[in-house]
Every structure is written in structure tokens, then in C-alpha cells.
Design an enzyme around this catalytic site. Structure first.
Site, PDB file in Angstrom:
ATOM      1  N   GLY A 118       0.803  -1.209   0.000  1.00 20.72           N
ATOM      2  CA  GLY A 118       0.000   0.000   0.000  1.00 20.72           C
ATOM      3  C   GLY A 118       0.838   1.263   0.000  1.00 20.72           C
ATOM      4  N   SER A 119       0.491   2.203   0.888  1.00 18.58           N
ATOM      5  CA  SER A 119       1.162   3.505   0.918  1.00 18.58           C
ATOM      6  C   SER A 119       2.485   3.487   1.676  1.00 18.58           C
ATOM      7  CB  SER A 119       0.229   4.554   1.558  1.00 18.58           C
ATOM      8  OG  SER A 119      -0.940   4.726   0.806  1.00 18.58           O
TER       9      SER A 119
ATOM     10  N   ILE B 279      -0.066  -0.309 -11.434  1.00 17.98           N
ATOM     11  CA  ILE B 279       0.886   0.529 -12.157  1.00 17.98           C
ATOM     12  C   ILE B 279       0.221   1.203 -13.362  1.00 17.98           C
ATOM     13  CG2 ILE B 279       3.126   0.638 -13.279  1.00 17.98           C
ATOM     14  CD1 ILE B 279       3.095  -0.152 -10.246  1.00 17.98           C
TER      15      ILE B 279
ATOM     16  N   PRO C  59       5.263  17.110  -3.729  1.00 14.43           N
ATOM     17  CA  PRO C  59       4.393  18.274  -3.908  1.00 14.43           C
ATOM     18  C   PRO C  59       3.879  18.416  -5.340  1.00 14.43           C
ATOM     19  CG  PRO C  59       6.223  18.855  -2.496  1.00 14.43           C
ATOM     20  CD  PRO C  59       6.511  17.471  -3.017  1.00 14.43           C
TER      21      PRO C  59
ATOM     22  N   GLU D 230       3.654  16.029  -7.649  1.00 15.48           N
ATOM     23  CA  GLU D 230       2.778  14.904  -7.960  1.00 15.48           C
ATOM     24  C   GLU D 230       1.382  15.123  -7.403  1.00 15.48           C
ATOM     25  OE1 GLU D 230       4.610  11.221  -6.768  1.00 15.48           O
ATOM     26  OE2 GLU D 230       6.579  11.897  -7.435  1.00 15.48           O
TER      27      GLU D 230
ATOM     28  N   LEU E  71     -28.942  15.154  -8.605  1.00 17.17           N
ATOM     29  CA  LEU E  71     -29.836  16.052  -9.351  1.00 17.17           C
ATOM     30  C   LEU E  71     -30.212  15.482 -10.717  1.00 17.17           C
ATOM     31  CD1 LEU E  71     -28.280  19.535  -8.486  1.00 17.17           C
ATOM     32  CD2 LEU E  71     -30.439  18.583  -7.661  1.00 17.17           C
TER      33      LEU E  71
ATOM     34  N   GLY F 121      -1.689   8.453  -5.124  1.00 16.85           N
ATOM     35  CA  GLY F 121      -0.885   9.618  -4.757  1.00 16.85           C
ATOM     36  C   GLY F 121      -0.688   9.753  -3.260  1.00 16.85           C
ATOM     37  N   GLY F 122      -0.931   8.658  -2.545  1.00 23.90           N
ATOM     38  CA  GLY F 122      -0.949   8.693  -1.087  1.00 23.90           C
ATOM     39  C   GLY F 122      -2.392   8.863  -0.644  1.00 23.90           C
TER      40      GLY F 122
ATOM     41  N   ASN G  36      -5.845   9.676   1.357  1.00 22.64           N
ATOM     42  CA  ASN G  36      -6.180  10.903   2.088  1.00 22.64           C
ATOM     43  C   ASN G  36      -5.925  10.769   3.582  1.00 22.64           C
ATOM     44  OD1 ASN G  36      -6.834  12.033  -0.311  1.00 22.64           O
ATOM     45  ND2 ASN G  36      -9.011  12.322   0.119  1.00 22.64           N
TER      46      ASN G  36
END
Length: 374
Positions: free
Chosen positions: A125-126, A151, A236, A238, A333, A359-360, A362
């Protein structure tokens, strides 16, 4: 935005509408864009737009990458150019030797080389410090063994930056980045294309390295063990790629929804005339405007070389979270039609969800921010 960037945006917009948008449905079904698309993007100057001209690039700045990213988002185009341009090309530019830059960047700019970065592994994972892929010295070469998953560009990529351990005993300080050119490379194989909820035309695959032999000259950087620091320095930019797409996506969702509610009639009046509709759209527009203002501020800092990791993490998690929320409101909606893939809002809903993960995640972003506070 400058006049030059506006002209560039117009050319990107026209190119995507002509070359990519008509093919997205077919590409989505096959799980990847045609290989020819990379060559066409190279001919149009979309590849390596922010790489210096001396290395075959467009000679622009990250502002040009931002324009490409935003226009792709607005066109609902899934294409792994963010990884190719904004990540791998800049790893080579920042850490590569002069010979490496001359060897790889010009061919990335033409589309001859398609780039990928192999970080994620099954079960890791991260947590990049825990990667298990090894690169062991054998004479003047490295032997690489391990597997990677999730990937982007994995199906087409023929230039892959592999995150691996050159010295497992040193933890993060034992991580290195080693470049692998896959053409005719023994021991390298691609796994199946991974079937995803969304972003179906953007190929995502598993990669396997079984005694893959590459020269030690393919090490990115002057010495081993710098990989983790190299990864952190590029984060930053990325994460701004992701934030740029998220804020653009909010505005696009609102545009689609505004058009829909003006045409849809319920209870004898336009859906756009109902107070709930108007208030929901007002809320969404406010959030999107705040997101764009914040991202613009981050962009100015990035272009000035002043964007820090914490602020980039804020931009990444908040914009992706709010993008999912805005799209959800917009889908509501649309009523039942919002659940039908024929309508763009349904595809946007599926495409957006992964942005809170890649991207990591949240959760990782919030942890990074919290460390600066506490």
C-alpha cells in the site's frame, strides 16, 4: 494564465476533441489507449511539455502540464500522461546523469518511450518503506526481483522507474530508484490488466521482475540509498497534478448538471427552477470556486519553488474529497439518469473515487499535516 498559455490550452482542447474523445468508449472497453495515441500526443507537443528543449521537451513550465491536465479532465479523457510527464520525466530531469537525460527524455517526448513508476506492491500500500522488491549487485549489473501492482501505464510502459531495496537492512535509507527499459528485457513480464471501477481507458497493470538484469548505470542518482528522499522531494508536484484535476472536475460536473436541470421538467416546471436544485448548485459552485482559488495559490507557490509538502497534502486530500462530494450532489440532481453510464456524470462519479486513494491515501495526507501541527 498568460496569452501563450491560453493559445496552448486552445490547441490542447482541439487536439483532445479530435483525437482522444471519439475513442474513449472503445479504449475504455479494451482497457488501454492505442499505442499510436502516445505518438500523436508527442507530435502535438503534449509529452514532456515542461522538460527543457535541450532534452527534446517543450521548454515550458509546470503551468503547461497544468493546462494539459485540466483540459484532459474537462474532456473526460483517461490517459496516463500525468505519470509520464509530471512524474517520471521530472525524476529523470532532477536526478539523472547527463547521459541518462540524453538517453531517455528525448524519446519520452516523442512517445517512443512510455513511462511508468513502479511503487505499489501487493500488501504494501502507501508504506513505501516496506517495499520488498530487491535490486542486488551482480558484477556491473543489478538483478531485480519482485512484483508491483496498480501501475499506471503498465500495459504500454517500456521505461519503468522501479522503487526497490538495494540494502534492506537500512530501511528507508536502503531504497533506490532503478530504471528498467523493457524492450527485449529477460525476466520482465506484465500481468493482467486490472479491471477498475472507473478510468477504464487508463491502463493499469501488474508487473513482475524475475532476475531482471540491468546495468548499474541505470541507477537514478549518484549513489544507492537516495530513493526515498528522491520520492519525497517530488511529492508536492505529484499531488498538485491530482489537485488540479480534482478542482477542474468539480467545475465540469457543475456544467453538465446545469445543462441537465435546465432541460429536465418535473411537476410542470424546469428542475432548475426548484429551490433545492438552485441551492445545491450554489453550494457546489462555492466549493469549486474555493478549491480553484486554493489550487491557484498552490500553483503559484510551486512555480516559484516554494510549495511545501504539508500544503500540497492539504490540497490533495481536500480537493479530492470535495470533488467526490460535489459529483455525488450533481449525480443526485440527475435522478435515475445519473446512474446510467451514457450520462457523463455517471462516468465522472466512477472516475473520481480513486483520487482519494492514489498519490498517497487521504488518511496519509491528514497524518502528514497532523505531524506539522502536533
Amino acid at each position: 494564465m498568460t496569452e501563450e498559455l491560453e493559445i496552448f490550452r486552445d490547441s490542447v482542447h482541439k487536439f483532445l476533441d479530435k483525437e482522444f474523445v471519439p475513442n474513449q468508449e472503445r479504449w475504455g472497453k479494451q482497457g488501454y489507449v492505442d499505442r499510436e495515441a502516445w505518438y500523436r500526443a508527442g507530435e502535438m507537443g503534449l509529452l514532456c511539455a515542461s522538460i527543457p528543449e535541450q532534452y527534446g521537451g517543450g521548454g515550458g513550465s509546470f503551468a503547461h502540464e497544468a493546462v494539459i491536465n485540466i483540459e484532459m479532465t474537462r474532456a473526460l479523457v483517461n490517459f496516463g500522461i500525468g505519470v509520464h510527464n509530471g512524474i517520471l520525466a521530472h525524476y529523470i530531469l532532477a536526478y539523472g546523469s547527463e547521459a541518462q537525460k540524453q538517453r531517455w527524455l528525448p524519446r519520452m517526448a516523442t512517445g517512443e518511450l512510455v513511462g511508468a513508476i513502479a511503487m505499489s506492491e501487493p500488501g504494501v500500500g502507501s508504506d513505501l518503506k516496506s517495499v520488498k522488491t530487491r535490486a542486488v549487485r551482480d558484477g556491473d549489473d543489478y538483478l531485480i526481483n519482485g512484483s508491483k501492482t496498480f501501475i499506471t501505464n503498465g500495459y504500454h510502459a517500456n521505461l519503468i522507474c522501479v522503487v526497490c531495496k538495494t540494502n534492506p537492512e537500512l530501511g528507508a535509507k536502503g531504497i533506490s530508484l532503478v530504471m528498467v527499459e523493457t524492450e527485449g528485457q529477460g525476466g520482465f513480464r506484465r500481468g493482467k490488466l486490472l479491471e477498475k471501477i472507473g478510468q477504464k481507458a487508463q491502463d493499469t497493470a501488474e508487473l513482475f521482475f524475475d532476475d531482471v538484469r540491468v546495468p548499474q548505470g541505470n541507477l537514478l542518482g549518484a549513489e544507492e540509498g537516495r530513493g526515498f528522499g528522491q520520492l519525497m522531494q517530488q511529492l508536492p508536484q505529484e499531488r498538485m497534478i491530482i489537485a488540479l484535476s480534482a478542482q477542474a472536475s468539480m467545475h465540469r460536473a457543475i456544467e453538465f448538471t446545469t445543462d441537465y436541470v435546465r432541460q429536465r421538467e418535473v411537476f410542470g416546471q424546469q428542475l432548475s427552477e426548484l429551490q433545492n436544485t438552485r441551492f445545491k448548485l450554489a453550494e457546489c459552485k462555492t466549493v469549486a470556486t474555493i478549491a480553484t482559488t486554493f489550487v491557484d495559490q498552490c500553483m503559484m507557490q510551486l512555480l516559484a519553488g516554494q510549495l511545501d509538502t504539508t500544503t500540497a497534502a492539504m490540497a490533495k486530500w481536500w480537493t479530492t474529497q470535495k470533488n467526490c462530494e460535489v459529483i455525488d450532489e450533481c449525480l443526485q440532481l440527475h435522478g435515475g439518469y445519473g446512474y446510467i453510464l451514457e450520462y457523463p456524470i455517471a462516468r465522472m462519479y466512477a472516475n473520481a473515487r480513486v483520487s482519494k486513494i492514489y498519490g498517497g491515501s487521504n488518511e496519509i495526507m491528514k497524518e502528514l499535516i497532523a505531524r506539522k501541527i502536533t
